[in-house]
Scaffold this active site. Structure first.
Site, PDB file in Angstrom:
ATOM      1  CB  SER A  75      31.364  59.381  52.554  1.00 21.02           C
ATOM      2  OG  SER A  75      31.316  59.092  51.200  1.00 21.02           O
ATOM      3  CG  HIS A  93      33.033  63.673  49.403  1.00 17.71           C
ATOM      4  ND1 HIS A  93      31.803  64.186  49.753  1.00 17.71           N
ATOM      5  CD2 HIS A  93      32.884  62.319  49.450  1.00 17.71           C
ATOM      6  CE1 HIS A  93      30.970  63.197  50.006  1.00 17.71           C
ATOM      7  NE2 HIS A  93      31.599  62.057  49.823  1.00 17.71           N
ATOM      8  CD  GLU A 152      31.216  68.121  50.215  1.00 19.22           C
ATOM      9  OE1 GLU A 152      30.647  68.911  50.983  1.00 19.22           O
ATOM     10  OE2 GLU A 152      31.182  66.886  50.385  1.00 19.22           O
ATOM     11  CG  ASN A 203      27.158  63.161  53.248  1.00 20.13           C
ATOM     12  OD1 ASN A 203      26.146  63.167  52.545  1.00 20.13           O
ATOM     13  ND2 ASN A 203      28.168  62.342  53.014  1.00 20.13           N
TER      14      ASN A 203
HETATM   15  N1  LIG Z   1      29.225  54.994  46.966  1.00 15.15           N
HETATM   16  C1  LIG Z   1      29.041  56.298  47.123  1.00 15.15           C
HETATM   17  O1  LIG Z   1      27.951  56.840  46.842  1.00 15.15           O
HETATM   18  C2  LIG Z   1      30.195  57.160  47.598  1.00 15.15           C
HETATM   19  C3  LIG Z   1      30.113  58.548  47.413  1.00 15.15           C
HETATM   20  C4  LIG Z   1      31.193  59.358  47.805  1.00 15.15           C
HETATM   21  C5  LIG Z   1      32.310  58.762  48.403  1.00 15.15           C
HETATM   22  N2  LIG Z   1      32.359  57.403  48.596  1.00 15.15           N
HETATM   23  C6  LIG Z   1      33.579  56.841  49.203  1.00 15.15           C
HETATM   24  O2  LIG Z   1      34.366  56.247  48.170  1.00 15.15           O
HETATM   25  C7  LIG Z   1      35.112  55.145  48.699  1.00 15.15           C
HETATM   26  C8  LIG Z   1      34.833  53.906  47.861  1.00 15.15           C
HETATM   27  O3  LIG Z   1      33.457  53.638  47.878  1.00 15.15           O
HETATM   28  P1  LIG Z   1      32.744  52.747  46.753  1.00 15.15           P
HETATM   29  O4  LIG Z   1      31.297  53.016  46.888  1.00 15.15           O
HETATM   30  O5  LIG Z   1      33.441  52.931  45.452  1.00 15.15           O
HETATM   31  O6  LIG Z   1      33.058  51.285  47.313  1.00 15.15           O
HETATM   32  P2  LIG Z   1      33.214  49.927  46.488  1.00 15.15           P
HETATM   33  O7  LIG Z   1      33.087  48.845  47.493  1.00 15.15           O
HETATM   34  O8  LIG Z   1      32.361  49.938  45.277  1.00 15.15           O
HETATM   35  O9  LIG Z   1      34.733  49.995  45.975  1.00 15.15           O
HETATM   36  C9  LIG Z   1      35.852  49.892  46.807  1.00 15.15           C
HETATM   37  C10 LIG Z   1      36.892  49.072  46.053  1.00 15.15           C
HETATM   38  O10 LIG Z   1      38.152  49.217  46.685  1.00 15.15           O
HETATM   39  C11 LIG Z   1      38.843  48.007  46.487  1.00 15.15           C
HETATM   40  N3  LIG Z   1      39.972  47.952  47.415  1.00 15.15           N
HETATM   41  C12 LIG Z   1      39.973  47.627  48.733  1.00 15.15           C
HETATM   42  N4  LIG Z   1      41.234  47.717  49.227  1.00 15.15           N
HETATM   43  C13 LIG Z   1      42.025  48.099  48.194  1.00 15.15           C
HETATM   44  C14 LIG Z   1      43.422  48.350  48.053  1.00 15.15           C
HETATM   45  N5  LIG Z   1      44.250  48.222  49.096  1.00 15.15           N
HETATM   46  N6  LIG Z   1      43.900  48.723  46.838  1.00 15.15           N
HETATM   47  C15 LIG Z   1      43.056  48.848  45.774  1.00 15.15           C
HETATM   48  N7  LIG Z   1      41.736  48.610  45.853  1.00 15.15           N
HETATM   49  C16 LIG Z   1      41.221  48.246  47.042  1.00 15.15           C
HETATM   50  C17 LIG Z   1      37.787  46.944  46.692  1.00 15.15           C
HETATM   51  O11 LIG Z   1      38.196  45.720  46.098  1.00 15.15           O
HETATM   52  C18 LIG Z   1      36.580  47.575  46.005  1.00 15.15           C
HETATM   53  O12 LIG Z   1      36.461  47.172  44.657  1.00 15.15           O
HETATM   54  C19 LIG Z   1      34.709  55.029  50.167  1.00 15.15           C
HETATM   55  O13 LIG Z   1      35.651  55.724  50.952  1.00 15.15           O
HETATM   56  C20 LIG Z   1      33.346  55.722  50.218  1.00 15.15           C
HETATM   57  O14 LIG Z   1      33.047  56.274  51.478  1.00 15.15           O
HETATM   58  C21 LIG Z   1      31.322  56.592  48.196  1.00 15.15           C
END
Ligand SMILES: NC(=O)c1ccc[n+]([C@@H]2O[C@H](COP(=O)([O-])OP(=O)(O)OC[C@H]3O[C@@H](n4cnc5c(N)ncnc54)[C@H](O)[C@@H]3O)[C@@H](O)[C@H]2O)c1
Length: 294
Positions: free
Chosen positions: A117, A138, A150, A188
């Site tokens: 993000s 995204h 995106e 954003n």
């Molecule tokens: N939450 C939101 O609303 C949102 C929206 C758009 C984008 N994002 C982006 O998406 C990404 C993930 O966010 P999220 O909210 O799903 O986080 P989250 O914490 O729910 O999930 C991340 C997962 O990645 C796993 N992980 C860490 N290192 C790893 C590896 N080397 N191999 C495999 N898995 C691994 C963790 O164990 C965790 O379960 C981030 O970059 C975030 O910025 C989040």
């Protein structure tokens, strides 16, 4: 584009794996432990299971979609993937490690796509030998319900790879839009200053939490007001993203206002912590008292 890899099966990764499988792709999704993998796959099962309960998904369709998803803890399983979408934790170091390993495992044609993000996609691409086949994809939360993706290009992304990624996003039933690699992309970039400005308006006494929310809902036709949205997104997450955007652009409009910082320091993170601009221990939630009075 056939086989899809998804790195991370958290909130976003599980949703991305689900929509790819629903679109007919064989999917391999990786977590760091069996426990987290079970939890992530369980999230997909529960989402589809609710669809079955409501009569929106047939049990056969659910089995078919789940049957296309293979869970793993080994990155080597990504060897045959045409595209790998990464959705691991939001730190550059974690993402770089993943890409360095994937660069060795995947064939030269595989497209790498980050769901970040706020981090620089160019900085991630630079640690691989395929910066020309590296994009941002995204997605929005919750992925199965939100229509937008995106598609982000860096100065090094080739036109061909960008179009392949764009078509891939559309093939998932999403509406894709084009953006360049500037922190915040399109959504954003516009949304975060608006949310921060709502907090400033509250600090300045322009109106109350409830009145500012009602004003933007009914005056602009937004589905929810800025404080309800801030509580949904998480005040800590918003503050984190705002700081990264401030760092990128050095403009005041991206700087988190003092009230937001104090609320984060106080553990008032919004819905997930039970209290933010609204207090969720009450039903219906009421605006939190005493946020701006001396
Ligand atoms: N939450 C939101 O609303 C949102 C929206 C758009 C984008 N994002 C982006 O998406 C990404 C993930 O966010 P999220 O909210 O799903 O986080 P989250 O914490 O729910 O999930 C991340 C997962 O990645 C796993 N992980 C860490 N290192 C790893 C590896 N080397 N191999 C495999 N898995 C691994 C963790 O164990 C965790 O379960 C981030 O970059 C975030 O910025 C989040």
């Amino acid at each position: 584009m056939n086989k899809v890899g998804v790195v991370g099966c958290g909130l976003m990764g599980s949703g991305i794996a689900q929509v790819c499988a629903e679109a007919g792709h064989p999917v391999v999704v990786r977590e760091v432990s069996d426990d987290l993998l079970r939890k992530g796959l369980g999230r997909i099962e529960s989402f589809l299971g609710k669809g079955v309960e409501r009569g929106k998904v047939t049990p056969e369709r659910m089995r078919e979609v789940m049957g296309r998803i293979e869970g793993t803890t080994a990155l080597e399983a990504f060897a045959g993937c045409d595209i790998v979408v990464e959705a691991v934790v939001e730190t550059l170091e974690a993402k770089r490690q993943v890409y360095q390993a994937l660069d060795r495992i995947c064939g030269p044609g595989t497209i790498f796509a980050s769901n970040t993000s706020s981090l620089s996609i160019t900085e991630m691409a630079a640690v691989t030998k395929r910066a020309d086949r590296f994009v941002g994809l995204h997605f929005f939360n919750p992925v199965p319900l939100m229509k937008l993706v995106e598609v982000v290009r860096t100065p090094l992304t080739s036109a061909a790879a960008f179009e392949e990624a764009f078509e891939f996003a559309k093939s998932l039933g999403k509406t894709a839009i084009r953006a360049t690699d500037k922190t915040g992309f399109i959504v954003n970039r516009l949304l975060v200053p608006y949310l921060l400005d709502a907090v400033r308006a509250l600090e300045e006494g322009v109106g109350s939490v409830a009145d500012i929310d009602e004003g933007m809902r009914l005056g602009c036709g937004y589905p929810m007001g800025p404080f309800t949205l801030l509580d949904f997104v998480g005040l800590d997450t918003t503050c984190y993203i705002a700081n990264i955007m401030f760092d990128e652009f050095r403009e005041k409009r991206f700087a988190p206002p003092p009230l937001l910082k104090r609320m984060v320091q106080a553990g008032m993170h919004g819905r997930k912590s039970g209290r933010g601009f609204y207090d969720y221990s009450k039903e219906p939630p009421v605006a939190t008292a005493g946020l701006v009075q001396a």
